[in-house]
Design a protein around this motif. Structure first.
Motif, PDB file in Angstrom:
ATOM      1  N   PRO A 183     -22.638 -78.836 -15.575  1.00  7.71           N
ATOM      2  CA  PRO A 183     -22.246 -78.713 -16.623  1.00  7.71           C
ATOM      3  C   PRO A 183     -22.104 -77.313 -17.523  1.00  7.71           C
ATOM      4  CG  PRO A 183     -24.817 -79.054 -15.492  1.00  7.71           C
ATOM      5  CD  PRO A 183     -24.026 -78.850 -14.351  1.00  7.71           C
ATOM      6  N   GLY A 184     -21.117 -77.829 -18.486  1.00  8.34           N
ATOM      7  CA  GLY A 184     -21.104 -77.053 -19.586  1.00  8.34           C
ATOM      8  C   GLY A 184     -20.197 -76.097 -19.011  1.00  8.34           C
ATOM      9  N   ALA A 185     -19.372 -76.523 -17.646  1.00  8.51           N
ATOM     10  CA  ALA A 185     -17.931 -76.064 -17.054  1.00  8.51           C
ATOM     11  C   ALA A 185     -17.251 -76.215 -16.816  1.00  8.51           C
ATOM     12  CB  ALA A 185     -18.612 -74.513 -15.868  1.00  8.51           C
ATOM     13  N   PRO A 186     -16.443 -77.067 -17.888  1.00 12.43           N
ATOM     14  CA  PRO A 186     -14.951 -78.420 -17.080  1.00 12.43           C
ATOM     15  C   PRO A 186     -14.406 -77.406 -16.541  1.00 12.43           C
ATOM     16  CG  PRO A 186     -15.543 -77.784 -19.759  1.00 12.43           C
ATOM     17  CD  PRO A 186     -15.779 -76.468 -19.165  1.00 12.43           C
ATOM     18  N   ASP A 230     -13.946 -65.991 -15.412  1.00  8.25           N
ATOM     19  CA  ASP A 230     -13.981 -67.236 -17.249  1.00  8.25           C
ATOM     20  C   ASP A 230     -14.043 -68.509 -17.211  1.00  8.25           C
ATOM     21  OD1 ASP A 230     -13.513 -66.954 -19.493  1.00  8.25           O
ATOM     22  OD2 ASP A 230     -12.049 -65.036 -19.435  1.00  8.25           O
ATOM     23  N   PRO A 231     -14.411 -68.985 -17.418  1.00  9.90           N
ATOM     24  CA  PRO A 231     -14.825 -70.315 -17.489  1.00  9.90           C
ATOM     25  C   PRO A 231     -13.750 -70.796 -18.800  1.00  9.90           C
ATOM     26  CG  PRO A 231     -17.335 -69.959 -17.438  1.00  9.90           C
ATOM     27  CD  PRO A 231     -16.220 -68.855 -18.227  1.00  9.90           C
ATOM     28  N   ALA A 232     -13.733 -70.267 -19.668  1.00 12.63           N
ATOM     29  CA  ALA A 232     -12.894 -70.529 -20.742  1.00 12.63           C
ATOM     30  C   ALA A 232     -11.203 -69.649 -20.096  1.00 12.63           C
ATOM     31  CB  ALA A 232     -12.612 -69.513 -22.096  1.00 12.63           C
ATOM     32  N   ALA A 233     -11.429 -68.745 -19.600  1.00 14.21           N
ATOM     33  CA  ALA A 233      -9.358 -69.212 -19.454  1.00 14.21           C
ATOM     34  C   ALA A 233      -9.577 -69.340 -17.862  1.00 14.21           C
ATOM     35  CB  ALA A 233      -9.483 -67.129 -19.335  1.00 14.21           C
TER      36      ALA A 233
END
Length: 368
Positions: free
Chosen positions: A266-269, A82-85
């Protein structure tokens, strides 16, 4: 102040070295592995012909690596990200990260599988593959890469009474290496009595996984009679990235992890990738060119918002191709020139000082 947590997903050759470098820094390292220790993908030929010798140097419990003493090791199979969490899922557990390193590698034949394994599982797999070849009067190795070449040579040297054949699709094997490498390898194979079948492309279904040792005969789409063999080792390079646990948006069209030259995804901090799973270049060469040290430095730079360095991929494969031989170990440069470690140095210098002390930073003795 809480220290940053770096999760290294996959502790094969590349992931392990990255974790070792990071464990010395001011971060908390969590390594996740589906295996109970390092089970290297290197030296397939030695693994098949002399599994006990292979295991001594390429199968090492994580508790033996001194620089992992400060790291937490989780033995489990990754099931989601879960890249956001900023969490990864390992079965029914979620692990938070500040930085994630994706190093889950690829599946490639029977010797590189992603599933969860215990020590007993690894031991059984090593023994069954060796026994299969030991009980065969004839062995056919299909493939033109380093895994195929080393397998043919090591099997022929271990069992000189067997008929060993190497079939490859081009005029020469090792097309991703400098031509000089094949010149040397061809002579060594001939000296060992290996029969060479150039310009033979196997007639196999598109969905053939090549993940077990089979029996012949093998038919060829390039013509010529089928080749019979008691055991067929498939080393045809049908790699499959171990990325089923990752969101599709992080992957390229072939399922590998997209990366920038700095190995950042890219796209996943906060997410980086290394090894065979990372789409750095055609050869995915961050797996074999010590990019682990660069990645560890980039992660520490990322945490303090400093510029990152770029990985420069070599144009050709290099390194050990034939595996340890009676007269030593040949390591080829990108220009195809071999450097030979004499046989006496392998156990006295190369493994204890260069590999275990220099590369791994110290490995405790194992039980023989």
């Amino acid at each position: 102040m809480t220290r940053p947590r770096v999760v290294v997903a996959g502790l094969g050759d590349s992931g392990l070295l990255t974790a070792i470098h990071l464990a010395r820094a001011d971060v908390d390292v969590v390594g996740v592995s589906s295996k109970p220790g390092l089970v290297s993908g290197q030296e397939l030929g030695l693994r098949l012909a002399r599994p006990a010798d292979w295991a001594r140097d390429y199968r090492i419990g994580f508790d033996r690596f001194r620089r992992l003493d400060r790291a937490e090791i989780v033995h489990g199979e990754l099931t989601g990200l879960d890249p956001a969490a900023r969490t990864v899922a390992v079965r029914d557990r979620e692990i938070r990260y500040d930085v994630l390193v994706v190093a889950t590698g690829v599946s490639n034949g029977f010797w590189r599988r992603p599933g969860f394994q215990t020590d007993a599982d690894v031991t059984a797999a090593l023994g069954s593959a060796h026994d299969r070849l030991a009980g065969s009067a004839s062995v056919l190795v299909v493939g033109g890469g380093a895994a195929a070449v080393t397998t043919a040579l090591q099997v022929a040297c271990r069992w000189p009474e067997k008929r060993v054949t190497l079939a490859f699709p081009g005029r020469r094997a090792l097309p991703q290496h400098h031509p000089r490498v094949w010149d040397v390898a061809r002579r060594r194979l001939a000296d060992a009595g290996v029969v060479l079948l150039p310009e033979r492309r196997a007639d196999v279904p598109d969905d053939f996984a090549a993940d077990e040792i089979t029996a012949g005969p093998v038919a060829w789409t390039t013509g010529g009679p089928a080749t019979a063999a008691d055991a067929v080792v498939w080393a045809i390079g049908r790699v499959r990235p171990n990325t089923g646990w990752l969101p599709a948006g992080l992957l390229d069209e072939h399922g590998f992890v997209r990366v920038e030259p700095t190995l950042r995804v890219p796209g996943a901090p906060g997410v980086f990738a290394i090894g065979d799973v990372a789409a750095t270049d055609v050869l995915r060469s961050s797996a074999r060119n010590r990019a682990d040290r660069l990645l560890a430095r980039n992660i520490m730079a990322h945490l303090v918002d400093r510029p990152l360095r770029e990985f420069a991929a070599p144009r050709r494969r290099w390194g050990s191709v034939l595996g340890p031989e009676r007269d030593g170990l040949r390591v080829f440069s990108p220009a195809g020139r071999p450097f030979r470690f004499p046989a006496w140095t392998l156990d006295r210098v190369l493994q204890p000082w260069i590999v275990r002390r220099g590369i791994y930073g110290g490995v405790r003795p194992g039980i023989r």
